[in-house]
Each structure stands twice: as structure tokens, then as C-alpha cells.
Design a protein around this motif. Structure first.
Motif: not given
Length: 151
Positions: A141, A143, A145
Motif C-alpha cells: 500500500q 500512499n 501523497e
């Protein structure tokens, strides 16, 4: 510190080894041991040891000879289990909303693992294990950002 890495790597492989599937006693002890070992309230530094065991475990399973029982270990399940151990007390939704991502943030465990796997694939691009390592990349996972960490 090095001996801890070796011992923990062997314990993780013992837990997932198909040869120990019938030995409920060993599996039960290890299934209680690992979550207790990584509990940040009891042992705040042990998560780092488990995180450092992940790539050696993946390498052992990915490059094990076909005759070895270690070649039957699902690297996806092993990786998911270790990631679950390390993220079991992750940020709650309320805390995650407050957290700001800055370019100075350190890379996450998933990002570090992605880099390690990509370096492993780059080191052995013709290997049969590229497919196995690529599958692990799909469960990470990352991100959006944190793109500054991935560039």
C-alpha cells in the motif's frame, strides 16, 4: 543484532514451513509469540527486527530449490502476515486525517519493501522468481501523497 535477525528469520520460516503443518504445538507457540514480540508497548524496538527479517525470508522462499519444502511457502501469505504484524496497531482514521505528509517524512515500511523488491528484481531480471517478487509488489500500500519518497 545479527544473531537476532537470523533467529527470527528461522522462526518465521519455521512457522510457514509446510513440514511443520502437522505440528500444532510449534505453530501455536509461534502464533502467540510473534504478536507479543512486536507489541510496541512491551517491546518498542522489536518491530524493526521483524521488518529486517522480511527480505531474507522472501529471498529464502523465492530462491529455494524446487525439492525444498521452503519453495512451497507462499511468499504472499508470508509477506501479508509480517505486514499485518507490523501494522496491527496502525493509525486510526481520526489520527490519519490529522497526519500531514511532508517531503522530510521518512519512507514507510511498504515503500522500503517496494524498493528492496525492485532492487532484487533489478539484480536478477532473468530469474524465474521475478513473477513471485512482482506479486508481492501488488499487495503493498503506497500512499499517493508520498510520491516525493518514490521518485
Amino acid at each position: 543484532k545479527h544473531y537476532k535477525l537470523d533467529v527470527l528469520t528461522h522462526l518465521i520460516l519455521l512457522y510457514f514451513n509446510p513440514v511443520t503443518a502437522e505440528n500444532n504445538y510449534v505453530r501455536q507457540i509461534l502464533s502467540v509469540f510473534f504478536p507479543y514480540f512486536v507489541d510496541p508497548k512491551t517491546f518498542p524496538n522489536n518491530r524493526e527486527y521483524i521488518a529486517n527479517c522480511l527480505m531474507p525470508c522472501i529471498r529464502v522462499c523465492a530462491y529455494a530449490p524446487k525439492e525444498s519444502p521452503l519453495s512451497q511457502i507462499s511468499t504472499i501469505k508470508l509477506t501479508e502476515y509480517i505486514l499485518w504484524l507490523l501494522c496491527a496497531d496502525g493509525l486510526t482514521e481520526k489520527d490519519a486525517a490529522k497526519r500531514q505528509i511532508n517531503p522530510t517524512d521518512t519512507i514507510s515500511l511498504h515503500e522500503k519493501l517496494a524498493f528492496d523488491i525492485l532492487f532484487e528484481i533489478d539484480a536478477h531480471p532473468e530469474s524465474d522468481q521475478v513473477r513471485v517478487l512482482s506479486r508481492i509488489l501488488t499487495i503493498l500500500q503506497l500512499n499517493d501523497e508520498n510520491q516525493h519518497n518514490l521518485k
